[in-house]
Design an enzyme around this catalytic site. Structure first.
Site, PDB file in Angstrom:
ATOM      1  N   ASP A 177      32.833  28.228  31.943  1.00 25.04           N
ATOM      2  CA  ASP A 177      33.053  29.645  32.210  1.00 25.04           C
ATOM      3  C   ASP A 177      32.405  30.227  33.469  1.00 25.04           C
ATOM      4  O   ASP A 177      33.064  30.832  34.283  1.00 25.04           O
ATOM      5  CB  ASP A 177      32.574  30.464  31.006  1.00 25.04           C
ATOM      6  CG  ASP A 177      33.310  30.082  29.731  1.00 25.04           C
ATOM      7  OD1 ASP A 177      33.941  29.014  29.685  1.00 25.04           O
ATOM      8  OD2 ASP A 177      33.250  30.862  28.773  1.00 25.04           O
ATOM      9  N   GLU A 194      24.523  23.689  21.315  1.00 25.39           N
ATOM     10  CA  GLU A 194      25.700  23.909  22.161  1.00 25.39           C
ATOM     11  C   GLU A 194      25.496  23.276  23.544  1.00 25.39           C
ATOM     12  O   GLU A 194      26.385  22.658  24.095  1.00 25.39           O
ATOM     13  CB  GLU A 194      25.923  25.428  22.290  1.00 25.39           C
ATOM     14  CG  GLU A 194      27.173  25.834  23.057  1.00 25.39           C
ATOM     15  CD  GLU A 194      27.323  27.359  23.106  1.00 25.39           C
ATOM     16  OE1 GLU A 194      26.436  28.080  22.586  1.00 25.39           O
ATOM     17  OE2 GLU A 194      28.326  27.817  23.683  1.00 25.39           O
TER      18      GLU A 194
HETATM   19  C1  2M8 Z   1      32.685  29.060  25.803  1.00 29.86           C
HETATM   20  O1  2M8 Z   1      33.711  29.963  26.172  1.00 29.86           O
HETATM   21  C2  2M8 Z   1      33.993  31.175  25.447  1.00 29.86           C
HETATM   22  C3  2M8 Z   1      35.276  31.749  26.025  1.00 29.86           C
HETATM   23  O2  2M8 Z   1      36.309  30.863  25.746  1.00 29.86           O
HETATM   24  C4  2M8 Z   1      32.903  32.214  25.540  1.00 29.86           C
HETATM   25  O3  2M8 Z   1      31.969  32.067  26.345  1.00 29.86           O
HETATM   26  O4  2M8 Z   1      32.980  33.196  24.806  1.00 29.86           O
HETATM   27  C5  2M8 Z   1      32.825  27.820  26.715  1.00 29.86           C
HETATM   28  O5  2M8 Z   1      31.696  27.000  26.623  1.00 29.86           O
HETATM   29  C6  2M8 Z   1      34.103  27.056  26.370  1.00 29.86           C
HETATM   30  O6  2M8 Z   1      34.209  25.862  27.096  1.00 29.86           O
HETATM   31  C7  2M8 Z   1      34.179  26.755  24.872  1.00 29.86           C
HETATM   32  O7  2M8 Z   1      35.438  26.207  24.578  1.00 29.86           O
HETATM   33  C8  2M8 Z   1      33.954  28.008  24.034  1.00 29.86           C
HETATM   34  C9  2M8 Z   1      33.834  27.710  22.544  1.00 29.86           C
HETATM   35  O8  2M8 Z   1      32.919  26.662  22.342  1.00 29.86           O
HETATM   36  O9  2M8 Z   1      32.766  28.687  24.437  1.00 29.86           O
END
Ligand code: 2M8
Length: 429
Positions: free
Chosen positions: A170, A403
């Site tokens: 992101d 994470e």
């Molecule tokens: C993170 O992305 C989401 C948006 O999609 C967020 O920050 O709210 C990122 O690490 C992404 O790669 C990942 O798929 C998602 C859910 O784990 O979180």
């Protein structure tokens, strides 16, 4: 936790995050189905319960739109719509998914076909897996067709992402320059409330200013009814990402193998993979930086930022050996590959944008390490692959299924009990 307990702990995390037909990335931060997370989670499930693996991936594909896109989030109607922001109301994509779920409108890296192949390798010659591959093959093909047909900017050969979230990385420094051009007016007029800060340390997360730009891009896309041609023409954020394009080429190679298993033609997939691979080498490789970078379609120039995304072309067996050698030298020299450093940082330790805890600007991610381990194996670099496998497992064993991880101290950060960390640790054991 020691390594013997790893399987038990990983299984407990996946089971606790299982939501009837898929796994949520995290019960706190991400309580819905995320597209590329599901592909990774399914690989973990293949080691524990092949039915769950097949179901997880197929459920994700169920949210596919008629145009072929697989949205990055499929929302759980049982969960409070305000539990995650931006939720279903902001996306306003209630009637697009074939399975009727509300979804987002953007996508994530196309690792699904590669995951399907990996699952079929883990489950072995199981007739249920073959029947499953026959069912999902057409959906995987239309997903790739969507990307090629709708996301290739005029005159270009690689596919573009239209939002930093589409990269999966992101707030990577790769997006700083094009993102800075995005006007924040639409988001500021909305007066919205971030939900990610309820469950995570603000020093780890993207800044408010970045968030305003993310939300403005979402609103822009939504106001155009998710018309890709409009965005490719007018948006300030149209970028060819090295990881996204490498994942697509790698998945095309996987589709060629799946095609063979289901009695379809391999050739179109091999040709697509070869074309993407050649275009990655030609337009994204930066010999001076020693890595692949992004290409800013609006500004018509490369984005000179060094990140782990730029190592992703290692996944492709068609990449020329001199480029591979350069990527390996950079991975060793700037990212600490092959050393005992706790992790492979998402941005090099010595880079001015390196931030050990802030999300995709420094921390180590098991998903990226897992992809690079596959890439090192493709390139025949078994010793380096083994070294990265061991450091990656050590992070999960010592800190837990976080994470992401601080690449200097090895400390677990972000959400605890995170699904893809558990799933991919199972695959790496
Ligand atoms: C993170 O992305 C989401 C948006 O999609 C967020 O920050 O709210 C990122 O690490 C992404 O790669 C990942 O798929 C998602 C859910 O784990 O979180």
């Amino acid at each position: 936790m020691d390594i013997k307990n790893l399987t038990r702990v990983a299984k407990a995390v996946l089971s606790a995050n299982w939501e009837s037909s898929y796994t949520v990335p995290s019960r706190t931060l991400y309580p819905h189905q995320w597209s590329w997370d599901s592909a990774f989670n399914a690989i973990g499930w293949a080691h524990l319960d092949p039915d769950a693996a097949r179901t997880e991936l197929e459920t994700g594909l169920g949210a596919q739109w008629d145009d072929g896109r697989i949205p990055h989030i499929a929302f759980n109607p049982e969960v409070d719509p305000d539990a995650y922001f931006p939720g279903p109301a902001l996306w306003s994509a209630y009637d697009r998914a074939r399975d009727g779920r509300a979804t987002s409108g953007i996508v994530q890296p196309p690792v699904h076909a590669a995951a399907a192949l990996r699952i079929s390798e883990i489950t072995g010659p199981d007739p249920r897996t073959l029947a499953w591959l026959e069912r999902i093959y057409p959906q995987l093909c239309t997903w790739h067709d969507y990307l090629r047909d709708n996301r290739t900017a005029p005159g270009r050969e690689l596919v573009s992402i239209l939002h930093p979230w589409e990269s999966g990385m992101d707030n990577s420094p790769l997006w700083d320059v094009p993102l800075a051009r995005v006007d924040t007016g639409l988001a500021r007029a909305l007066d919205y409330q971030r939900r990610d800060l309820d469950n995570a340390d603000s020093a780890d997360r993207p800044t408010d200013d970045d968030y305003d730009r993310y939300i403005s891009l979402v609103l822009d896309y939504r106001h155009g009814y998710y018309d890709d041609a409009l965005m490719l023409k007018a948006s300030e954020f149209v970028v060819e990402c090295p990881l996204f394009n490498s994942a697509l080429a790698w998945s095309e190679l996987a589709l060629a193998q799946i095609a063979e298993l289901v009695g379809a033609e391999r050739r179109p997939h091999l040709i697509a993979a070869a074309q993407l691979t050649a275009a990655i080498a030609e337009t994204l490789f930066d010999a001076e930086l020693g890595i692949c970078v992004g290409y800013d379609v609006r500004a018509q120039q490369q984005i000179p930022a060094v990140t782990t995304a730029g190592l992703a072309p290692l996944l492709l067996r068609g990449i020329d050996r001199p480029i591979v050698e350069t990527l390996l030298a950079t991975a060793r020299g700037r990212f600490g590959l092959g050393t005992t450093a706790p992790g492979l940082p998402s941005t090099p330790y010595d880079d001015e944008s390196f931030d050990a805890n802030r999300y995709w600007r420094g921390p180590t991610w098991v998903s990226i390490n897992w992809l690079l381990i596959q890439g090192l194996a493709v390139q025949g670099e078994t010793m380096l692959a083994e070294s990265l496998r061991q450091t990656t497992l050590r992070l999960a064993v010592d800190a837990g299924m976080y994470e992401y991880f601080n690449p200097v101290s090895g400390e677990g950060r972000g959400s605890a009990s995170f699904s893809w960390t558990a799933a991919l640790a199972l695959d790496l054991r």
